[in-house]
Design an enzyme around this catalytic site. Structure first.
Site, short mmCIF file in Angstrom:
data_model
loop_
_atom_site.label_atom_id
_atom_site.label_comp_id
_atom_site.label_asym_id
_atom_site.label_seq_id
_atom_site.Cartn_x
_atom_site.Cartn_y
_atom_site.Cartn_z
N SER A 245 -30.53 24.27 16.49
CA SER A 245 -31.09 25.14 17.53
C SER A 245 -31.77 24.31 18.62
O SER A 245 -31.18 23.37 19.16
CB SER A 245 -32.05 26.14 16.88
OG SER A 245 -32.45 27.13 17.81
N ASP A 568 -23.28 33.33 17.87
CA ASP A 568 -23.85 33.33 16.52
C ASP A 568 -25.01 34.30 16.38
O ASP A 568 -25.85 34.15 15.51
CB ASP A 568 -24.29 31.91 16.12
CG ASP A 568 -25.48 31.41 16.93
OD1 ASP A 568 -26.00 32.15 17.79
OD2 ASP A 568 -25.91 30.26 16.72
N HIS A 621 -27.11 32.44 13.26
CA HIS A 621 -27.79 31.28 13.81
C HIS A 621 -28.55 30.46 12.76
O HIS A 621 -28.49 29.23 12.77
CB HIS A 621 -28.74 31.72 14.92
CG HIS A 621 -29.36 30.60 15.68
ND1 HIS A 621 -28.62 29.71 16.43
CD2 HIS A 621 -30.65 30.20 15.81
CE1 HIS A 621 -29.42 28.83 16.99
NE2 HIS A 621 -30.66 29.09 16.62
#
Length: 666
Positions: A245, A568, A621
Site C-alpha cells: 500500500s 482491489d 487490498h
C-alpha cells in the site's frame, strides 16, 4: 345353636340420625399474593447482553478445548482437501531462504504506542493507541483523538504528546487480534528457513510526512543501516523489499533519500540501491494515488462511511454520546500529512478530463465480483464479458455535484470559478473551534462557490482542497507534489517533496534490480463520486456523498453515489499498474537504467464458506496478503527467482490497454 343373621337394611328403613359435628372455626382468609414486577426493556437488554456474553465465552471455551486440526477437518469435509500452504509446498520443492526480506507496511496497518501524554492518558505508557484491541477508543474517545492527532502547524507531535511506532515483526503482523496483515506471509517464509535475523519490519509512523520520519525518528537512517547489516551478515545476498500500500510510496522516497547527499539525504551514493537491493515487490501500491483519499480529506467519507452517514446522520454528524464523529475524525486525519501523499497524481493526463478517461468503456459486473481468465498484456476483454455497462461513465470527473452533472456532456455543465470566492464565517462559535476542520472558516459563500463549480477533475481537485483546507494543503505541499515533470534533470526535482511521486522522479541507477507491481483485480473499486450539500448546521461538514444516486441496470458502475472501476477495492488497477506497465517499462526518462518491471495481477475469488475466513484467493487490498498465489510468488523471488522465472507479466484487467491511452512523454 342357631346362627343369627343381621338383616340387610332396606332402602326404605329410616337412616340413623347422627349427632351434629361441632362447627370448625372459620378459616382465616388467605394472604393476597404479591404481583410480580413488570418486565421492562432494561431487563430484556440486560438478559440479551448476558446471554450473548455467556454464549461468546462458551464458544471461546469450545474453540480452545477442541483439537487444533478440528476447524481444518470441518472445512475439508465441506469444501474438499485444502492445498498445502505455499511455504510447505515450496519446501517440498527444495527452496531455501536466500535473500533477506524487508517488509514496509502501509498506512494504518502499523501499530502506534504512547510514550508521553496528557493527564487523560494516565496509565497508557507504551500501550497501543493504534492497533491491538483499540480499547481506548471506547473508554476515552476524545482523549484518544487528541493523542492520535498531530500539530496543525508542524505536522509533528503536539506539545506534551509522544506517540511512536511499535518495532519488530509484531508491529504489523496483525492489525487487531485475529485480523492478519503480514502474519501469513511471515509464517510461510519461516517454512523455508527464514527467521527474525533474515526478516525486518521497517516500521515507521505512517501519520507524518515521509521526510519527517527521518527528522523526528531517524527512521530512514535506521532502514538504511538495517539493510546494510542484513546484506553484510547474509553472504552479500541483496535484500528483497516488500512494500504494501502506501509503503510503496514511502520506499520510493527512501530510494531517492538514500542516494541524495546530506543533510537532506542519506549519502549512500548513486549505486547504493544497485549494491543492496535485488528486487522491490510492491503489493497493492497506489503509485498514482487513490480517489478515495480525496473524499477522505474533503468529507471524511468513503463508500461505506457514506452509506452509514445516510442511514444515521444524527450519529455521525453530531456529538452522539460525546463520541468522536465525522468532525472529530476529520480534525484528526487532516493533521496526518501522509494522507496527502495519496491524492491522485498526474492530473488530467493520467486520470482523465471532463469527457475522456483511460477506463472509458469499462464494463462493470452486476454481481459485485468478476471472475476472469488470464490473458496476455496486449489482449483486451471481449464483448461477452459479464455485466455490460450500457451507459457511458465520465470517470475523469472525480467529484460531481449531482448525478445529472456527472452524466451530462461537458458543454452542458456551467462551471463557476470558486477560487476567488469570499471565505469566512463571522458567526462561527468557540464550539466549532474546539473541533477545528477549516470548514468553520469557509463560510456559506465559500460552500456555495464549491457546489457551483459543479465538477472537479484530478487537476482541479488539488485546487479544491487548497480552497477548503488551505492550512492542511500548505503544510502538505512542503512534502508532496502531484504533477508531471517536464524535465527531470531540472535541479528542483532534487527536493524531497518530489521523491514519492513516480512522475516527478527517476528510479535509481540499478539495472539489475527488478520492480514488481502485484495487486488484486476483479473487485469494484471507487473511482469518482456524486456529491450533494449536506443539511446546514453549525460546525457540520457541508458536503457528503449522495448515496441516492444509482445507475440501475443501464449503468451498474454507479452504486450509492460512487462510480466504480476495476481494482482491489481500494486502489484502482490504473494506479497500481500503470508505472510498471508503461512509464517504467524499458529505458524511459523515469527509468533511465532500464530496471526490469513486471505486472502480476491476482483475480479476486471470495471464500466459499465462513470457515475459510478471508480466503486464500482474495484480491482485496489487505486480504491479498493471505493470497496463496501471491505468497508463492514472493517466496520464489526471495529464494532467488527473477521475473522471467515467475512467467513474466500476468494480467487479468485492461491495464495495458488503459495505459496506451495515456499520452505521457517517456
Amino acid at each position: 345353636m342357631s346362627l343369627l343373621r343381621r338383616r340387610k337394611p332396606s332402602d326404605s328403613d329410616p337412616k340413623p340420625v347422627l349427632p351434629p359435628e361441632p362447627q370448625k372455626e372459620k378459616e382465616k382468609p388467605l394472604a393476597v399474593k404479591k404481583q410480580r414486577p413488570k418486565w421492562s426493556c432494561v431487563d430484556t437488554c440486560c438478559w440479551t447482553v448476558g446471554f450473548f456474553c455467556s454464549l461468546w465465552w462458551f464458544m471461546i471455551f469450545l474453540y480452545n478445548a477442541m483439537p487444533a486440526s478440528f476447524p481444518q477437518y470441518v472445512t475439508e469435509a465441506i469444501t474438499g482437501p485444502l492445498p498445502d500452504p505455499p511455504g510447505v509446498k515450496l519446501k517440498k520443492e527444495g527452496l531455501l531462504a536466500k535473500h533477506p526480506v524487508v517488509f514496509v507496511p502501509g498506512i494504518v496497518t502499523g501499530g502506534l504506542e504512547l510514550w508521553e501524554g496528557h493527564q487523560c492518558a494516565e496509565g497508557l505508557f507504551r500501550k497501543r493507541l493504534w492497533g491491538g484491541t483499540f480499547g481506548e477508543v471506547y473508554k476515552r474517545p476524545l482523549c484518544w483523538v487528541e493523542h492520535m492527532s498531530l500539530d496543525n502547524e508542524t505536522g509533528l507531535d503536539p506539545p506534551g504528546i509522544r506517540v511512536r511506532p511499535v518495532t519488530g515483526l509484531v508491529a504489523a503482523d496483525y492489525f487487531v487480534p485475529g485480523y492478519f496483515v503480514w502474519a501469513v506471509l511471515i509464517a510461510n517464509l519461516a517454512r523455508i528457513g527464514y527467521e527474525e535475523k533474515t526478516m525486518y519490519m521497517a516500521a515507521y509512523d505512517w501519520r507524518i510526512a515521509f521526510q519527517n520520519t527521518e527528522v523526528r525518528d531517524q527512521t530512514l537512517s535506521r532502514i538504511k543501516s538495517n539493510i546494510e547489516l542484513m546484506v553484510a551478515t547474509n553472504k552479500g545476498n541483496k535484500v528483497v523489499v516488500i512494500p504494501h500500500s502506501m509503503g510503496a510510496l514511502y520506499f520510493l522516497h527512501f530510494m531517492k533519500w538514500v542516494e541524495a547527499p546530506p543533510p537532506a539525504g542519506g549519502g549512500g551514493g548513486q549505486d547504493w540501491c544497485a549494491r543492496h537491493i535485488k528486487a522491490v515487490v510492491n503489493i497493492g501500491a497506489p503509485f498514482l494515488g487513490v480517489p478515495k483519499a480525496v473524499t477522505g480529506l474533503f468529507s471524511a467519507e468513503a463508500k461505506d462511511v457514506a452509506v452509514a452517514r445516510a442511514i444515521a446522520p444524527d450519529v455521525l454528524d453530531s456529538d452522539f454520546l460525546g463520541l468522536q464523529t465525522l468532525r472529530h475524525v476529520m480534525r484528526m486525519t487532516r493533521t496526518w500529512d501522509s494522507t496527502i501523499s495519496m491524492i491522485p497524481k498526474g492530473g488530467e493526463t493520467i486520470w482523465g478530463s471532463m469527457d475522456l478517461a483511460p477506463e472509458d468503456g469499462h464494463r462493470c459486473p452486476t454481481n459485485g465480483y468478476r471472475k476472469e481468465v488470464k490473458r496476455k498484456s496486449n489482449e483486451s476483454r471481449s464483448d461477452e464479458t459479464e455485466g455490460i455497462g450500457r451507459k457511458r461513465v465520465n470517470y475523469g470527473r472525480i467529484i460531481s455535484f449531482g448525478k445529472e452533472v456527472a452524466e451530462a456532456p461537458s458543454e452542458e455543465v456551467v462551471q463557476l470559478d470558486f477560487r476567488e470566492a469570499a471565505r469566512g464565517n463571522p458567526n462561527s462559535t468557540s464550539a466549532c473551534r474546539d473541533v477545528w476542520t477549516e470548514y468553520c472558516e469557509l463560510g456559506p459563500s465559500g460552500v456555495k462557490a464549491v457546489a457551483d463549480h459543479k465538477a472537479y477533475t484530478a487537476s482541479s481537485v488539488v485546487d479544491l482542497l487548497n480552497f477548503v483546507a488551505p492550512k492542511m494543503m500548505q503544510r502538505g505541499s512542503r512534502h508532496f507534489s502531484f504533477g508531471i515533470a517536464e524535465d527531470l534533470d531540472d535541479e528542483k526535482y532534487g527536493e524531497y517533496k518530489y521523491w514519492s511521486n513516480p512522475l516527478e522522479t527517476k528510479l535509481p541507477n540499478a539495472p539489475e534490480t527488478e520492480i514488481f507491481s502485484m495487486y488484486g483485480v476483479g473487485i469494484p473499486t471507487e473511482r469518482s463520486y456524486v456529491y450533494k450539500l449536506s443539511p446546514t448546521a453549525e460546525c457540520s461538514i457541508p458536503f457528503q456523498i449522495d448515496t441516492s444516486a444509482e445507475g440501475g441496470p443501464h449503468n451498474p458502475c454507479l452504486k450509492g453515489g460512487v462510480f466504480l472501476t476495476d481494482g482491489d477495492e481500494t486502489v484502482p488497477a490504473l494506479s497500481a499498474g500503470f508505472m510498471c506497465a508503461k512509464a517504467w517499462r524499458g529505458k524511459t526518462r523515469f527509468n533511465p537504467s532500464g530496471m526490469r518491471t513486471y505486472v502480476r495481477e491476482y483475480s479476486h475469488s471470495p471464500p466459499n464458506t465462513l470457515l475459510e475466513g478471508r480466503g486464500t484467493q482474495s484480491g482485496a487490498h489487505v486480504d491479498i496478503m493471505g493470497n496463496f498465489a501471491l505468497i508463492e510468488d514472493v517466496i520464489r523471488i526471495a529464494a532467488g527467482a527473477d521475473g522471467e522465472g515467475l512467467g513474466g507479466d500476468r494480467v487479468y484487467s485492461e491495464v495495458f490497454k488503459w495505459s496506451e491511452k495515456i499520452d505521457l512523454k517517456l
